[in-house]
Design an enzyme around this catalytic site. Structure first.
Site, mmCIF file in Angstrom:
data_model
loop_
_atom_site.group_PDB
_atom_site.id
_atom_site.type_symbol
_atom_site.label_atom_id
_atom_site.label_comp_id
_atom_site.label_asym_id
_atom_site.label_seq_id
_atom_site.Cartn_x
_atom_site.Cartn_y
_atom_site.Cartn_z
ATOM 1 N N SER A 34 0.824 -1.213 0.000
ATOM 2 C CA SER A 34 0.000 0.000 0.000
ATOM 3 C C SER A 34 0.858 1.262 0.000
ATOM 4 O O SER A 34 0.509 2.263 -0.631
ATOM 5 C CB SER A 34 -0.943 -0.001 1.212
ATOM 6 O OG SER A 34 -0.228 -0.208 2.406
ATOM 7 N N TYR A 36 3.896 1.457 -1.348
ATOM 8 C CA TYR A 36 4.432 1.535 -2.716
ATOM 9 C C TYR A 36 3.375 2.124 -3.656
ATOM 10 O O TYR A 36 3.668 3.012 -4.461
ATOM 11 C CB TYR A 36 4.856 0.157 -3.208
ATOM 12 C CG TYR A 36 5.436 0.177 -4.616
ATOM 13 C CD1 TYR A 36 6.802 0.327 -4.819
ATOM 14 C CD2 TYR A 36 4.595 0.072 -5.728
ATOM 15 C CE1 TYR A 36 7.327 0.375 -6.104
ATOM 16 C CE2 TYR A 36 5.116 0.123 -7.013
ATOM 17 C CZ TYR A 36 6.483 0.274 -7.193
ATOM 18 O OH TYR A 36 6.983 0.322 -8.463
ATOM 19 N N LEU A 83 0.160 -5.130 -14.504
ATOM 20 C CA LEU A 83 -1.265 -4.809 -14.500
ATOM 21 C C LEU A 83 -1.483 -3.474 -13.802
ATOM 22 O O LEU A 83 -0.821 -3.167 -12.805
ATOM 23 C CB LEU A 83 -2.061 -5.886 -13.770
ATOM 24 C CG LEU A 83 -2.240 -7.233 -14.472
ATOM 25 C CD1 LEU A 83 -2.830 -8.247 -13.501
ATOM 26 C CD2 LEU A 83 -3.126 -7.096 -15.699
ATOM 27 N N GLU A 113 -10.363 -13.691 -12.247
ATOM 28 C CA GLU A 113 -9.541 -14.736 -11.650
ATOM 29 C C GLU A 113 -8.914 -14.201 -10.368
ATOM 30 O O GLU A 113 -8.672 -12.998 -10.244
ATOM 31 C CB GLU A 113 -8.444 -15.170 -12.625
ATOM 32 C CG GLU A 113 -8.990 -15.702 -13.945
ATOM 33 C CD GLU A 113 -7.918 -15.783 -15.016
ATOM 34 O OE1 GLU A 113 -6.830 -16.315 -14.723
ATOM 35 O OE2 GLU A 113 -8.161 -15.293 -16.134
ATOM 36 N N LYS A 115 -6.130 -13.138 -7.898
ATOM 37 C CA LYS A 115 -4.763 -12.645 -8.108
ATOM 38 C C LYS A 115 -3.840 -13.333 -7.101
ATOM 39 O O LYS A 115 -3.737 -12.926 -5.949
ATOM 40 C CB LYS A 115 -4.718 -11.125 -7.949
ATOM 41 C CG LYS A 115 -3.387 -10.511 -8.356
ATOM 42 C CD LYS A 115 -3.455 -8.993 -8.307
ATOM 43 C CE LYS A 115 -2.145 -8.378 -8.769
ATOM 44 N NZ LYS A 115 -1.022 -8.714 -7.878
ATOM 45 N N ARG A 136 9.463 -13.285 -15.535
ATOM 46 C CA ARG A 136 9.016 -12.034 -16.138
ATOM 47 C C ARG A 136 10.204 -11.135 -16.472
ATOM 48 O O ARG A 136 10.241 -10.490 -17.510
ATOM 49 C CB ARG A 136 8.080 -11.280 -15.185
ATOM 50 C CG ARG A 136 7.557 -9.962 -15.787
ATOM 51 C CD ARG A 136 6.969 -9.042 -14.726
ATOM 52 N NE ARG A 136 5.879 -9.662 -14.007
ATOM 53 C CZ ARG A 136 4.626 -9.688 -14.422
ATOM 54 N NH1 ARG A 136 4.296 -9.132 -15.566
ATOM 55 N NH2 ARG A 136 3.690 -10.271 -13.698
ATOM 56 N N CYS A 404 21.854 10.479 17.837
ATOM 57 C CA CYS A 404 21.913 9.115 17.301
ATOM 58 C C CYS A 404 21.891 8.109 18.448
ATOM 59 O O CYS A 404 22.661 8.251 19.413
ATOM 60 C CB CYS A 404 23.179 8.936 16.462
ATOM 61 S SG CYS A 404 23.434 7.240 15.881
ATOM 62 N N CYS A 407 25.837 6.317 18.115
ATOM 63 C CA CYS A 407 27.074 7.095 18.326
ATOM 64 C C CYS A 407 26.845 8.358 19.148
ATOM 65 O O CYS A 407 27.804 9.049 19.511
ATOM 66 C CB CYS A 407 27.711 7.444 16.989
ATOM 67 S SG CYS A 407 26.797 8.692 16.039
ATOM 68 N N CYS A 425 29.925 6.406 12.443
ATOM 69 C CA CYS A 425 28.948 5.783 13.349
ATOM 70 C C CYS A 425 28.984 4.269 13.170
ATOM 71 O O CYS A 425 28.853 3.769 12.039
ATOM 72 C CB CYS A 425 27.545 6.313 13.053
ATOM 73 S SG CYS A 425 26.251 5.485 14.012
#
Length: 679
Positions: A34, A36, A83, A113, A115, A136, A404, A407, A425
Site C-alpha cells: 500500500s 508503494y 497490471l 480470476e 490474483k 518475467r 543518534c 554514536c 557511526c
C-alpha cells in the site's frame, strides 16, 4: 507545486520506487504494497500535471526489474506486462468506461480470476514438449530457469497434447500449509524463518540447487495461453489449459456485466479468503474476447484490456510496547514499534514500521497506544492508525530523538527524515557492510546480516574491505562460536568468488545514496572502468539519460569523500578488481529511423526488439526524417505518406534479411531492384 519543486520530488520518488521494486523482484521486499502504491500514484499525479517531466525510465513506463546475473536471459516472444491497479468500485467503473468508450461497446464480458501472490512464469512448448521457462524479468526479457522449473513437476506438465508452438503464462506459488511446514523445519534446524510465501518462491526459483528447490514444494497455476491453438474466448482457453493437464484455479468466474464483476469481488470477504490455502491480494479482471483485446491494445506498461482490483489490506489491533530507533546505512533514523504479538496474514507479528517521525506526528502516536496494524504481504507490517479513545490518561506523545541512538552525535533534519551524518557511526558502518555483502549487491554467501553484526562486534569486520582480509584471520574465526572448519571454508570461498564483480554490481554495492541497481548499471555502461568512474565529473553525469540531479549530486559527494576514495584504494590493494563494462556493439543500422505499420506476421514487440538490436530507432509517427517504413497487411496512411515523401518502404521478407545478407541502405536498394514484388 511549481515545476522545479515537482521535478525534485519526482526524482526522489523515482529513486525510492526503483529501489523498492528491485528489492521486491529480488525477493527482499522492504516496504508495504500500500505504501508503494501510494508513492506510485503520486508519481502518476505529478507526471499528469507536468507531462514534460516523464521519461522512458520512469517507473510508470517500465515493467519488472533488472535481470539476474545468475542465469542466461532470453527475449519473450510476447512481452509480459504488468497490471494497472484499481482500489474501489469508482476506480473500476472509470476503467470500464475508458475501455467501453475506446471499443465503442456498452456491454463487455470479463473473466475474473484470483490474483495469486506469487511469481509470474512463461512456459514454452515445441512439438508438445516443454523446452523453456522464463521469469518475467524486465517484461521484455526474462531469466531462463528451465532446469529449475522441471522440478515443479506436480503442476507443470513436461508434455502437452499440442504440436503447435504454445506459450503458457502462470504463477508459481507456495501454499500456506507448505510455507508453515518449511518454517517449522527451519526453526528446528536453528535457521532463520522465511518471511512470507511470495519471497520464498522468488528466492527458490533463483537457486541453483535442484534438490533444494524440489523440497520446497512449489506449485503452479496456469492463467493464460498467449501463443498456440487459441480460441477467441479467454474462458475457452482456460478450458484448453485444463485439457493440457495444467492446474487452473477453479475459483475463476465468467462475468457478463460489470455488476457481476463487482458482486464476485464482494463475495471474496476476508473470511472466505482465509479458507484458501494460498495467498491472494485481489482479482484480475480480463476482457473475455481476444479480438477486442487486440483492438484495445497496450500502454507502454499495462494491457488496456485487463486490470487488478486489490482487496483492502488485512488489519489487526495491537498495543504499543515501546519504540526502538534504528540507524540505516545512509544514517536515516527509522522508528520501529514493538507491539503485543498479534496474528496477521497467517503469521505472528511483533514489530511494525513507523517509517519516520513525520509519520509518527501525522498518526499522533502516544506511548502504549492501541494501534491499527496493516499487512499486505510485506515483511514488516506498518501502523496505519491509532485509537485515541483507548489511550491512557497520562500517556505521553512519542518525541523524535535529538541524538543518534548508537554514536550519540546530534541528528540533522532532512525534510521528513532524521539522519545521523557521522560516517564513522558504528551502526552506519555495520549496515554498509551488510548491504555490500547482500544478495542484490555482491551476493557473498554465508555473510548475512547476523554474521556481519557478530563479526563487527568481535572487531574482525569494521569496514567493507575487511571482508577480503578474513582469509588471514582463520585462527581468530575458529575461536568464535558457530565457526567450524567447514563453515569458515564456505564463507571464505564465497568471498573469493566476488573479487572480480561486474562493475555495475560493484558500484551498487558501494551504497551510494539514491543509486539503485538500474542507475549503477547506467554508470558502469557510461564509464566502462572503475578508474574512469572514480574521475567522474558533475557535467558528465548530467549528460547521462536516466540520472536525475539528486543522483548526480550523490555520486559526486560520495566520490569526493577522502574516506571513500581510501576505501576503493584498499579494496584494490586486497585484490578486488571489478570487470570493465563491455563495449556495446552498435547495430549495422545505428541511428537510422524506422516506422512499423499494418498487420505484421509477428508481433510488434518482436519486430521492435529485433530492429533495435540492429541499431534502428523505432518511431511511432511517420515524418520526412524517417529512413524506412516496414509495412504489413492493411497498411494505410503511413504507407501513403512514405510514398509521398520518398521514404524507403520494405516488407517483412526484406526485414528478415537485415543483418544477415543486408547490411546497408545500398543493400536494401539493390534488393528492391532485384525483387520487384517487394517494391
Amino acid at each position: 507545486m511549481q515545476k522545479q519543486e515537482a521535478k525534485k520530488r519526482l526524482e526522489e520518488l523515482q529513486a525510492t520506487l526503483k529501489q523498492y521494486a528491485e528489492a521486491y523482484y529480488k525477493n527482499e521486499g522492504i516496504v508495504s504494497d500500500s505504501m508503494y502504491d501510494a508513492l506510485y500514484q503520486e508519481v502518476q499525479s505529478i507526471e499528469a500535471r507536468f507531462p514534460e517531466l516523464q521519461t522512458k525510465q520512469s517507473v510508470t513506463q517500465t515493467v519488472g526489474a533488472s535481470l539476474s546475473d545468475k542465469f542466461d536471459h532470453k527475449t519473450h516472444s510476447t512481452a509480459m506486462y504488468s497490471l494497472s491497479n484499481q482500489y474501489s468500485v469508482a476506480d473500476l467503473q472509470e476503467w470500464y468506461k475508458r475501455l467501453s468508450d475506446t471499443l465503442q461497446q456498452d456491454k463487455l464480458a470479463f473473466v475474473c480470476e484470483l490474483k495469486i501472490d506469487g511469481v509470474a512464469l512463461s512456459l514454452v512448448y515445441e512439438q508438445g514438449k516443454l523446452i523453456e521457462a522464463l521469469t518475467r524479468g524486465n517484461g521484455t526479457s526474462g531469466d531462463v530457469i528451465t532446469q529449475n522449473v522441471y522440478n515443479i513437476v506436480q503442476d507443470i506438465p513436461l508434455t502437452i497434447a499440442s504440436k503447435t508452438r504454445t506459450v503458457v503464462r502462470g504463477e508459481v506459488y507456495l501454499t500456506k500449509t507448505q510455507f508453515a511446514l518449511l518454517n517449522q523445519e527451519r526453526s528446528q534446524q536453528g535457521q532463520e524463518e522465511f518471511k512470507n510465501p511470495r519471497n520464498t518462491v522468488s528466492g527458490s526459483l533463483q537457486l541453483k540447487s535442484v534438490d533444494v528447490i524440489r523440497k520446497r514444494g512449489l506449485r503452479f497455476f496456469a492463467y493464460d495461453i498467449v501463443e498456440g491453438d487459441l480460441s477467441n474466448q479467454h474462458w475457452d482457453n482456460l478450458a484448453l489449459l485444463k485439457s493440457y493437464q495444467f492446474n487452473v484455479n477453479k475459483e475463476g468466474k465468467k462475468c457478463e456485466t460489470l455488476e457481476e464483476v463487482i458482486a464476485f469481488y464482494e463475495s471474496w470477504t476476508e473470511e472466505n479468503r482465509k479458507k484458501l490455502d494460498f495467498e491472494i491480494d485481489g482479482l484480475v479482471i480480463k476482457l473475455n474476447n481476444i479480438e477486442l483485446r487486440t483492438a484495445v491494445g497496450y500502454t507502454v506498461k499495462f494491457p488496456r484490456w485487463a486490470t487488478a482490483w486489490k482487496f483492502k489490506t488485512e488489519q489487526a489491533r495491537s498495543r504499543l510496547l515501546y519504540v526502538k530507533n534504528t540507524v540505516g546505512r545512509t544514517g536515516v533514523i527509522t522508528p520501529l514499534a514493538y507491539i503485543e504479538a498479534v496474528m496477521l496474514g497467517g503469521t505472528k507479528v511483533q514489530r511494525a514500521s513507523l517509517y519516520n517521525y513525520d509519520q509518527v506526528k501525522q498518526l499522533g502516536v502516544f506511548e502504549e497506544d492501541l494501534l491499527i496494524i496493516e499487512k499486505g504481504g510485506e515483511i514488516i507490517p506498518k501502523i496505519v492508525a491509532v485509537l485515541p479513545d483507548e489511550r491512557k490518561p497520562d500517556a505521553l506523545s512519542l518525541t523524535p530523538p535529538t541524538h543518534c541512538p548508537v554514536c550519540e552525535q546530534e541528528l540533522e533534519q532532512e525534510e521528513t527524515l532524521l539522519r545521523c551524518v557521522n560516517i564513522l557511526c558504528p551502526a552506519i558502518r555495520k549496515e554498509k557492510i551488510v548491504f555490500f555483502a547482500s544478495k542484490n549487491a555482491m551476493d557473498i554467501q554465508d555473510l548475512g546480516g547476523q554474521t556481519v553484526s557478530f563479526l563487527f562486534d568481535e572487531r574482525l569486520l569494521l569496514d567493507i574491505d575487511d571482508i577480503y582480509s578474513l582469509k588471514n584471520k582463520k585462527e581468530e574465526l575458529a575461536q568464535l562460536k558457530g565457526f567450524g572448519e567447514k563453515s569458515i571454508e564456505r564463507l571464505l570461498a564465497g568471498i573469493e568468488k566476488t573479487r572480480e564483480p561486474e562493475l555495475g554490481n560493484f558500484i551498487f554495492a558501494l551504497g551510494i545514496r539514491h543509486i539503485g541497481k538500474v542507475s549503477a548499471n547506467l554508470l558502469a555502461k557510461n564509464y566502462k572502468t572503475l578508474a574512469a568512474f572514480q574521475q567522474a565529473k558533475a557535467d558528465e553525469l548530467a549528460q547521462i539519460n536516466g540520472l536525475g540531479e539528486m543522483m548526480c549530486d550523490s555520486v559526486i559527494q560520495w566520490l569526493e569523500s577522502p574516506l571513500n576514495q581510501a576505501l576503493l584504494n584498499r579494496l584494490e590493494e586486497k585484490g578486488v578488481r571489478p570487470k570493465d563494462a563491455k563495449e556495446e556493439t552498435k547495430g549495422h543500422f545505428s541511428t537510422q529511423k524506422i516506422v512499423l505499420t499494418g498487420k505484421l506476421g509477428e508481433s510488434r514487440i518482436i519486430w521492435k526488439n529485433r530492429l533495435e538490436t540492429l541499431g534502428f530507432q523505432v518511431m511511432s509517427a511517420i515524418s520526412k526524417q524517417v529512413d524506412y517504413v516496414l509495412v504489413g497487411e492493411g497498411a494505410g496512411s503511413k504507407q501513403k505518406k512514405a510514398q509521398q515523401w520518398g521514404v524507403i518502404i520494405i516488407d517483412e521478407a526484406i526485414a528478415q534479411e537485415l543483418g544477415k545478407t543486408i547490411f546497408t541502405k545500398e543493400d536494401i536498394m539493390q534488393y528492391l531492384q532485384n525483387n520487384e514484388s517487394h517494391v
